[in-house]
Design an enzyme around this catalytic site. Structure first.
Site, mmCIF file in Angstrom:
data_model
loop_
_atom_site.group_PDB
_atom_site.id
_atom_site.type_symbol
_atom_site.label_atom_id
_atom_site.label_comp_id
_atom_site.label_asym_id
_atom_site.label_seq_id
_atom_site.Cartn_x
_atom_site.Cartn_y
_atom_site.Cartn_z
ATOM 1 N N GLY A 274 0.764 -1.239 0.000
ATOM 2 C CA GLY A 274 0.000 0.000 0.000
ATOM 3 C C GLY A 274 0.798 1.293 0.000
ATOM 4 C CD1 TRP B 70 3.866 2.863 -5.153
ATOM 5 C CD2 TRP B 70 2.767 2.815 -7.103
ATOM 6 N NE1 TRP B 70 4.786 2.652 -6.158
ATOM 7 C CE2 TRP B 70 4.154 2.616 -7.352
ATOM 8 C CE3 TRP B 70 1.886 2.814 -8.184
ATOM 9 C CZ2 TRP B 70 4.659 2.436 -8.646
ATOM 10 C CZ3 TRP B 70 2.398 2.629 -9.468
ATOM 11 C CH2 TRP B 70 3.761 2.447 -9.697
ATOM 12 C CG ASP C 75 -2.358 -6.754 -3.935
ATOM 13 O OD1 ASP C 75 -1.479 -6.065 -4.495
ATOM 14 O OD2 ASP C 75 -2.178 -7.953 -3.646
ATOM 15 C CG ASP D 7 -6.971 -12.552 -10.103
ATOM 16 O OD1 ASP D 7 -6.278 -11.755 -10.751
ATOM 17 O OD2 ASP D 7 -6.934 -13.783 -10.268
ATOM 18 C CG ASP E 129 4.405 -1.228 -8.268
ATOM 19 O OD1 ASP E 129 5.234 -1.448 -9.163
ATOM 20 O OD2 ASP E 129 4.718 -1.098 -7.075
ATOM 21 C CE LYS F 178 6.455 -4.054 -10.703
ATOM 22 N NZ LYS F 178 7.069 -3.704 -9.430
HETATM 23 N N1 SAM Z 1 2.586 -0.668 -5.338
HETATM 24 C C1 SAM Z 1 2.656 -1.508 -4.151
HETATM 25 C C2 SAM Z 1 3.112 -0.651 -2.997
HETATM 26 O O1 SAM Z 1 3.563 0.453 -3.250
HETATM 27 O O2 SAM Z 1 3.005 -1.084 -1.846
HETATM 28 C C3 SAM Z 1 3.590 -2.688 -4.349
HETATM 29 C C4 SAM Z 1 3.016 -3.718 -5.289
HETATM 30 S S1 SAM Z 1 3.888 -5.246 -5.221
HETATM 31 C C5 SAM Z 1 5.364 -4.858 -6.071
HETATM 32 C C6 SAM Z 1 3.051 -6.230 -6.420
HETATM 33 C C7 SAM Z 1 1.661 -6.655 -6.000
HETATM 34 O O3 SAM Z 1 1.013 -7.235 -7.123
HETATM 35 C C8 SAM Z 1 1.626 -7.729 -4.892
HETATM 36 O O4 SAM Z 1 1.039 -7.191 -3.733
HETATM 37 C C9 SAM Z 1 0.749 -8.830 -5.495
HETATM 38 O O5 SAM Z 1 -0.160 -9.393 -4.564
HETATM 39 C C10 SAM Z 1 0.000 -8.064 -6.577
HETATM 40 N N2 SAM Z 1 -0.590 -8.916 -7.613
HETATM 41 C C11 SAM Z 1 0.044 -9.834 -8.374
HETATM 42 N N3 SAM Z 1 -0.850 -10.434 -9.198
HETATM 43 C C12 SAM Z 1 -2.068 -9.860 -8.952
HETATM 44 C C13 SAM Z 1 -3.383 -10.054 -9.479
HETATM 45 N N4 SAM Z 1 -3.618 -10.954 -10.430
HETATM 46 N N5 SAM Z 1 -4.402 -9.294 -8.998
HETATM 47 C C14 SAM Z 1 -4.166 -8.389 -8.017
HETATM 48 N N6 SAM Z 1 -2.941 -8.158 -7.485
HETATM 49 C C15 SAM Z 1 -1.906 -8.891 -7.935
#
Ligand code: SAM
Length: 288
Positions: free
Chosen positions: A58, A60, A78, A94, A119, A159
């Site tokens: 969280g 961002w 997320d 998802d 992200d 990203k």
């Molecule tokens: N922007 C976030 C922050 O600043 O805290 C960091 C994000 S982290 C690098 C990547 C996130 O992508 C993870 O929390 C993961 O659970 C989420 N993620 C991956 N696949 C996903 C999906 N299909 N649906 C939702 N979230 C997903």
């Protein structure tokens, strides 16, 4: 943010802890904003609405919460649950599942969405082709949600892993947005193939009807276009000031880690830790 000896000395790890951000990635968004003015600069834009995809833990969303006026609507999604953040609605969903779009449209109702962020990152396997493939699927899912809710002129930031076929993606994005830039924030590790596409000025081609029944795919191109992806040269920007620490900079003499700003909500290692602690082995135990 881990506590390995390198992490302890990492400039952005320490900055994030000091500023109570849950992850060092907060600085990636702050640096993207300083390069592209993603957030409104004048107080007249008091209804600036943002969809933050793949938002856990969280940081961002924390940036959005601290920067945008309280009248803004901010939705963070997320797979993982998120600890609440003021003025942000956090939902577990998802982004690749069709049931997620109705959640988003219901939340924003008829309010325009100005900015969609993603992200998203899969669990990296180290197999570059596979990682790139899964990352590009996440990006396509995010783009499909974005085109369903973004208002004309809106911005999409996501990203990317810069792999072999990235020019095709750039070309597709150029069919939907006026300007597409590849940006690497100073805080994004130089050793990582991670970068961000910043797509400004949402402007889909005439007749384009966003729909999850006919989603955009890697082969998508506008009906009017004969070819996509041949020679799209995209501007590359290093986002952030030179005076800010670079991604590999470390703080001298920092020997100890800092406490987490927010304990993990559902850490994947929790069960293993409990099993080891209670049984002295890897037998399964119930976790409350
Ligand atoms: N922007 C976030 C922050 O600043 O805290 C960091 C994000 S982290 C690098 C990547 C996130 O992508 C993870 O929390 C993961 O659970 C989420 N993620 C991956 N696949 C996903 C999906 N299909 N649906 C939702 N979230 C997903």
């Amino acid at each position: 943010m881990g506590k390995s000896s390198k992490d302890k000395r990492d400039t952005y790890y320490r900055l994030a802890k000091e500023s109570a951000y849950r992850a060092r990635s907060a600085y990636k968004l702050l640096q993207l904003d300083s390069a592209f003015s993603l957030f409104p600069r004048s107080s007249t834009d008091d209804h600036f609405n943002v969809l933050d995809l793949c938002a856990a833990p969280g940081s961002w969303s924390q940036v959005l919460s601290r920067t945008l006026p309280s009248t803004s609507r901010i939705l963070a999604l997320d797979l993982q649950p998120m600890t609440p953040i003021p003025n942000v609605t956090c939902l577990q969903a998802d982004i690749t599942h069709p049931s997620t779009l109705p959640l988003v449209t219901t939340f924003f109702s008829s309010s325009p969405v100005h900015l969609v962020l993603c992200d998203g990152a899969p669990d990296v396997t180290g197999l570059h082709d596979l990682d790139e493939y899964v990352q590009s699927s996440l990006l396509l899912a995010a783009l499909n949600l974005a085109v369903c809710v973004l208002q004309p002129g809106g911005t999409f930031v996501a990203k990317i892993f810069r792999g072999r076929d990235i020019t095709v993606l750039y070309a597709q994005l150029r069919c939907l947005f006026d300007r597409v830039t590849c940006a690497k924030p100073m805080s994004s590790r130089a050793s990582s193939i991670e970068a961000f596409v910043v797509c400004e000025g949402y402007n889909p081609p005439p007749g384009f009807r966003p729909s999850l029944e006919k989603p955009l795919t890697v082969n998508w191109r506008p009906e009017t276009a004969e070819e996509v992806g041949v020679a799209e040269i995209v501007r590359f920007v290093a986002a952030g000031e030179l005076s800010e620490g670079d991604s590999e900079a470390t703080v001298r003499g920092a020997r100890s880690g800092l406490e987490p700003v927010q304990a993990p909500t559902a850490p994947p290692y929790r069960r293993a830790v409990e099993m080891r602690r209670r049984e002295g082995g890897m037998k399964e135990v119930e976790i409350r």
